[in-house]
Design a protein around this motif. Structure first.
Motif, PDB file in Angstrom:
ATOM      1  N   ASP A 135      23.578  25.823  62.494  1.00 22.10           N
ATOM      2  CA  ASP A 135      24.265  26.530  61.408  1.00 22.10           C
ATOM      3  C   ASP A 135      23.645  27.919  61.217  1.00 22.10           C
ATOM      4  OD1 ASP A 135      25.708  24.077  59.605  1.00 22.10           O
ATOM      5  OD2 ASP A 135      23.973  23.505  60.797  1.00 22.10           O
ATOM      6  N   ILE A 136      22.326  27.950  61.144  1.00 21.75           N
ATOM      7  CA  ILE A 136      21.605  29.197  60.899  1.00 21.75           C
ATOM      8  C   ILE A 136      21.661  30.127  62.110  1.00 21.75           C
ATOM      9  CG2 ILE A 136      19.321  30.176  60.409  1.00 21.75           C
ATOM     10  CD1 ILE A 136      18.723  27.587  58.855  1.00 21.75           C
ATOM     11  N   GLY A 137      21.614  29.550  63.298  1.00 18.23           N
ATOM     12  CA  GLY A 137      21.483  30.337  64.511  1.00 18.23           C
ATOM     13  C   GLY A 137      22.651  31.238  64.833  1.00 18.23           C
ATOM     14  N   VAL A 138      23.814  31.010  64.223  1.00 22.23           N
ATOM     15  CA  VAL A 138      24.991  31.836  64.521  1.00 22.23           C
ATOM     16  C   VAL A 138      25.299  32.824  63.395  1.00 22.23           C
ATOM     17  CG1 VAL A 138      26.012  30.081  66.006  1.00 22.23           C
ATOM     18  CG2 VAL A 138      26.540  30.084  63.559  1.00 22.23           C
ATOM     19  N   ILE A 139      24.430  32.882  62.396  1.00 17.27           N
ATOM     20  CA  ILE A 139      24.686  33.729  61.228  1.00 17.27           C
ATOM     21  C   ILE A 139      23.785  34.968  61.259  1.00 17.27           C
ATOM     22  CG2 ILE A 139      24.542  33.839  58.701  1.00 17.27           C
ATOM     23  CD1 ILE A 139      26.820  32.118  59.696  1.00 17.27           C
ATOM     24  N   THR A 140      24.316  36.108  60.841  1.00 17.43           N
ATOM     25  CA  THR A 140      23.506  37.285  60.559  1.00 17.43           C
ATOM     26  C   THR A 140      23.574  37.529  59.052  1.00 17.43           C
ATOM     27  OG1 THR A 140      23.885  38.293  62.713  1.00 17.43           O
ATOM     28  CG2 THR A 140      23.208  39.758  60.920  1.00 17.43           C
ATOM     29  N   TYR A 141      22.431  37.398  58.395  1.00 17.61           N
ATOM     30  CA  TYR A 141      22.369  37.567  56.951  1.00 17.61           C
ATOM     31  C   TYR A 141      22.090  39.038  56.624  1.00 17.61           C
ATOM     32  CZ  TYR A 141      21.897  32.507  57.268  1.00 17.61           C
ATOM     33  OH  TYR A 141      22.103  31.186  57.563  1.00 17.61           O
TER      34      TYR A 141
END
Length: 504
Positions: free
Chosen positions: A377-383
């Protein structure tokens, strides 16, 4: 199929393994080949040929009683590793399994013994090792509409799909026959297309059978027939078979302990299947022959830490040193399911939770669920900021914890799971802290939510994210070159933290 001759005698059990075993007896009609680390009745030759790493010398290894002579093998090894160059066909047909290249050979290791019996281990490690396999010679008289393949084996872990056997057609195509253990604990039988998928426990030695007859394919686990859609199978000669790594796709790597393979040139019916399966179970695994129920059930669900390129609890290092072979608990008491899907996120795991929660079994003394971290989940997001990574984005740490993880815990408790375990998230090369994509900030905050909320919400945390050796993703002792996935040594560290909590 002709009746079994020389039915094995009642077996004696000891804490060191089973002694006093009789030779295996299987039906002889249309038997093309049989490979086994226990002697087949009437066989007088060797079991396997091994090569030692010390000086590349080879030696044929026979039997001690009716079990492969591991003492002779270890004496010959002189402390170095052993690979298997040949497995002798005990049918008398001379269809020996062979592998000419040492790097591609399966191993013969004391780490993988089952109740004192040492198997053939296809120990391919995805992305970091050369694939392992063995090939048959031309199997004259075998075709795709009349073949039954029986195996006694333990599967370590799915990686996309693990190949178990593959048949080569007269035109060289391998797509004609293949038997694949699919990601998520499933099985696929491929005769041009994937036509079957189910879930089965990976914790025990199992009799697994595939049968091809006419246009139908059937699959069986421990004497239980599974239903699935069938696909047309053309009648074509099988020139040879491969056991282990697939020739179709490098992702189809096998990680299995194989104890026996029997190949028949006939499409056996269910009653005939049971004859062979029961004979094999009686020799290798008598508790399964009587369908003894396991006391506890462990179910694991999650993302790539769980499945795909690596699964902590079922990859070779964890399997050999932890749950599967180690001293932590009685392995025979646990029924073990791997429900993780390659590339799955925590969000999709929660969406698909019904298939996992349905595995809670009220007849078990303990039902344990391990919910794997939301790394994908986290690995495909740019915050956009630290705050966004922690609480702002729809896939922020707070939202993952509140909207997916905690509801999964509540649902699992309602389904009857008596213990819920989760893992903190490991570092990754592409997880930045304080700048860039801010994924590291999301990871750290999510981990703090997990550990801080455990007591109040009734779950247990395996804090693998704090393992000191795993903080440097460039350390190739523990991480693969991608800086994301672990090596066998890395998974062994994870396993030392996770497994005691799961089976305590």
């Amino acid at each position: 199929m002709s009746p079994v001759i020389n039915v094995p005698k009642k077996l004696l059990l000891t804490h060191l393994g089973r002694v006093g075993r009789a030779a295996i007896s299987v039906p002889a009609t249309n038997l093309k080949a049989v490979y086994s680390v226990m002697k087949v009745a009437g066989w007088t030759g060797s079991c396997i040929r091994v090569q030692r790493a010390l000086d590349s010398t080879q030696l044929d290894i026979g039997f001690a009683g009716n079990v492969v002579d591991k003492v002779a093998a270890d004496t010959f090894a002189a402390g170095s590793a052993l690979t298997i160059a040949k497995v002798y066909d005990q049918s008398g047909n001379g269809m020996d399994l062979v592998q000419a290249t040492d790097a591609n050979r399966p191993i013969f290791s004391a780490l993988n013994e089952w109740a004192g019996i040492r198997p053939i281990t296809f120990d391919t490690w995805p992305q970091s090792a050369v694939a392992k396999w063995l090939d048959t010679p031309v199997l004259a008289g075998l075709d795709r509409q009349a073949v039954s393949v029986y195996m006694m084996m333990v599967d370590h872990c799915p990686n996309q799909q693990n190949l178990i056997w593959e048949g080569f057609s007269d035109t060289g195509f391998a797509t004609s026959n293949s038997f694949l253990l699919g990601s998520g604990g499933g099985l696929g039988v491929n005769f041009g297309s994937l036509i079957f998928n189910t879930f089965f426990p990976r914790s025990h030695l199992q009799a697994i059978t595939t049968v091809c007859g006419g246009s139908n394919v059937r699959a069986r686990f421990d004497g239980v027939e599974r239903t699935f859609a069938t696909g047309a199978i053309s009648s074509s000669a099988i020139q040879g078979m491969r056991f282990g790594k697939s020739s179709l796709n490098n992702q189809y790597n096998s990680q299995n302990d194989v104890f026996c393979i029997a190949i028949y040139a006939q499409a056996d019916a269910a009653a005939a299947n049971l004859v062979v399966e029961n004979a094999l179970n009686a020799s290798f695994n008598p508790d399964r022959a009587s369908n003894t129920n396991w006391t506890y059930r462990l179910v694991e669900d999650g993302n790539s830490l769980m499945s795909g390129v690596g699964a902590a609890s079922l990859q070779s290092a964890g399997w050999q040193g932890g749950f599967g072979r180690g001293p932590q608990g009685d392995v025979r008491a646990w029924e073990y399911y791997d429900m993780g899907l390659a590339g799955q996120t925590l969000a999709t795991a929660y969406t698909n939770r019904a298939r996992v929660l349905a595995l809670s079994d009220v007849t078990k003394s303990k039902n344990v669920l391990h919910i794997i971290d939301p790394t994908n989940d986290i690995g495909v997001i740019t915050y956009t900021s630290v705050a966004d990574a922690q609480t702002g984005n729809t896939v922020s740490a707070q939202n993952l914890y509140n909207n997916y993880f905690l509801p999964y815990v509540v649902a699992a408790q309602a389904a009857g799971f008596t213990k819920i375990v989760t893992s903190t998230i490991l570092p990754r090369t592409n997880f930045n802290v304080g700048a860039g994509n801010f994924r590291g900030d999301c990871r750290n905050y999510y981990n703090s939510l997990l550990t801080g909320g455990a007591g109040a919400n009734g779950y247990v945390v395996a804090d693998i994210g704090s393992i000191s050796q795993l903080q440097n993703t460039a350390d190739l002792s523990y991480f693969l070159p991608d800086g994301i996935h672990l090596t066998a040594a890395g998974y062994a560290l994870v396993e030392a933290v996770r497994k005691p909590l799961e089976i305590a």
